[in-house]
Design a protein around this motif. Structure first.
Motif, PDB file in Angstrom:
ATOM      1  N   PRO A 119       0.788  -1.071  -0.039  1.00 14.42           N
ATOM      2  CA  PRO A 119      -0.102  -0.022   0.068  1.00 14.42           C
ATOM      3  C   PRO A 119       0.855   1.183  -0.062  1.00 14.42           C
ATOM      4  O   PRO A 119       0.304   2.276  -0.257  1.00 14.42           O
ATOM      5  N   SER A 120       2.418   1.284   0.443  1.00 11.31           N
ATOM      6  CA  SER A 120       2.938   2.458   0.248  1.00 11.31           C
ATOM      7  C   SER A 120       4.369   2.009   0.170  1.00 11.31           C
ATOM      8  O   SER A 120       4.796   0.612   0.502  1.00 11.31           O
ATOM      9  N   LYS A 121       5.385   3.032   0.122  1.00 18.77           N
ATOM     10  CA  LYS A 121       6.831   2.748   0.059  1.00 18.77           C
ATOM     11  C   LYS A 121       7.120   2.324   1.314  1.00 18.77           C
ATOM     12  O   LYS A 121       8.191   1.515   1.426  1.00 18.77           O
ATOM     13  N   ALA A 122       6.647   2.896   2.198  1.00 22.52           N
ATOM     14  CA  ALA A 122       7.001   2.513   3.770  1.00 22.52           C
ATOM     15  C   ALA A 122       6.623   1.042   4.232  1.00 22.52           C
ATOM     16  O   ALA A 122       7.458   0.353   4.750  1.00 22.52           O
ATOM     17  N   ALA A 123       5.625   0.647   3.581  1.00 21.59           N
ATOM     18  CA  ALA A 123       5.188  -0.880   3.919  1.00 21.59           C
ATOM     19  C   ALA A 123       6.289  -1.553   2.976  1.00 21.59           C
ATOM     20  O   ALA A 123       6.626  -2.657   3.608  1.00 21.59           O
ATOM     21  N   PHE A 124       6.692  -1.171   1.916  1.00 23.48           N
ATOM     22  CA  PHE A 124       7.551  -2.123   1.287  1.00 23.48           C
ATOM     23  C   PHE A 124       8.936  -2.018   1.994  1.00 23.48           C
ATOM     24  O   PHE A 124       9.701  -3.302   2.010  1.00 23.48           O
ATOM     25  N   THR A 125       9.209  -1.059   2.363  1.00 23.86           N
ATOM     26  CA  THR A 125      10.535  -1.071   3.360  1.00 23.86           C
ATOM     27  C   THR A 125      10.516  -1.852   4.604  1.00 23.86           C
ATOM     28  O   THR A 125      11.405  -2.772   5.086  1.00 23.86           O
ATOM     29  N   THR A 126       9.224  -1.891   5.207  1.00 18.99           N
ATOM     30  CA  THR A 126       8.818  -2.877   6.396  1.00 18.99           C
ATOM     31  C   THR A 126       9.064  -4.154   5.938  1.00 18.99           C
ATOM     32  O   THR A 126       9.751  -4.928   6.904  1.00 18.99           O
ATOM     33  N   ALA A 127       8.702  -4.397   4.930  1.00 16.51           N
ATOM     34  CA  ALA A 127       8.743  -5.871   4.462  1.00 16.51           C
ATOM     35  C   ALA A 127      10.260  -6.515   4.327  1.00 16.51           C
ATOM     36  O   ALA A 127      10.426  -7.651   4.630  1.00 16.51           O
TER      37      ALA A 127
END
Length: 234
Positions: A119-127
């Motif tokens: 849903p966001s670039k931040a979620a990608f980084t968290t993944a």
């Protein structure tokens, strides 16, 4: 009447009118007093709607895409029986749903990895951070085009493995009798095997429930003289 008396009378009338005006103002219905506030509130709501639209637009533009795969065993692929829910559970801090996961199969329908929509670039980084914690999996970025081009079977297709090479569509339909499958043509192909190639047939169903019911009732049953194994494709 004297001038002093007339002046006093005029002051009394003016004071009486002032008190009456104050009483009328204080006793006006709340709806009348809030009329201007209502109009202001409508303007505020419109501004809020505009902000919501802007937020949704920015969120959509912030989508990120990645490929999830395992690194154990010398190859970049997923475990054969890994489910979408397993991946979502592993990346539980990223806000993924089933619709945000597509399993990437090769031509023999072995899972090579999973394509993910965040849903966001931040979620990608968290993944990426979560995947690196146990060093069993990796995530790398991909383009939106790669995500869009990948087909998702969504649990509505079943792969039949070990179908006799001489089996006709009518034979496969008899094998599937009692299940709610979509009618032929079926997709059929050969996979290298020992001592001879293995025939595989892809059958589509109308719903996930139909596909799962077919798997439960028909897996390891016989088509002609061959035992057929089944696997639901995600």
């Amino acid at each position: 009447m004297s001038r002093l008396a007339a002046a006093a009378l005029r002051r009394g009338v003016a004071a009486s009118r002032g008190h009456t005006s104050s009483r009328l103002t204080s006793s006006m219905p709340a709806s009348v007093r809030l009329f201007s506030a209502d109009a202001s509130g409508e303007t505020t709501a419109t501004a809020a709607d505009s902000q919501d639209d802007s937020f949704l637009k920015s969120s959509n533009e912030g989508l990120a895409y990645g490929r999830f795969y395992g690194v154990i065993g010398g190859g970049n692929r997923l475990e054969k029986n890994m489910l979408k829910t397993d991946i979502i559970h592993h990346l539980d801090k990223c806000g993924l749903s089933l619709d945000d996961v597509k399993i990437d199969y090769n031509r023999g329908f072995f899972p090579l990895g999973a394509l993910l929509r965040f849903p966001s670039k931040a979620a990608f980084t968290t993944a990426i951070r979560q995947a690196n914690q146990n060093r069993l999996y990796r995530i790398e970025g991909i383009s939106r085009d790669e995500w869009d081009l990948k087909q998702s079977y969504g649990g509505k297709a079943v792969l039949l493995q070990g179908v006799p090479r001489n089996a006709l569509p009518e034979d496969i339909e008899r094998f599937l009798c009692g299940t709610n499958f979509e009618p032929p043509p079926f997709e059929s192909f050969l996979r290298p095997g020992v001592p001879e190639p293995i025939r595989m047939v892809l059958v589509k169903f109308r719903t996930k429930t139909d596909a799962m019911n077919a798997f439960i009732t028909k897996n390891r049953s016989f088509c002609l003289n061959n035992q057929v194994s089944m696997r639901v494709l995600q």
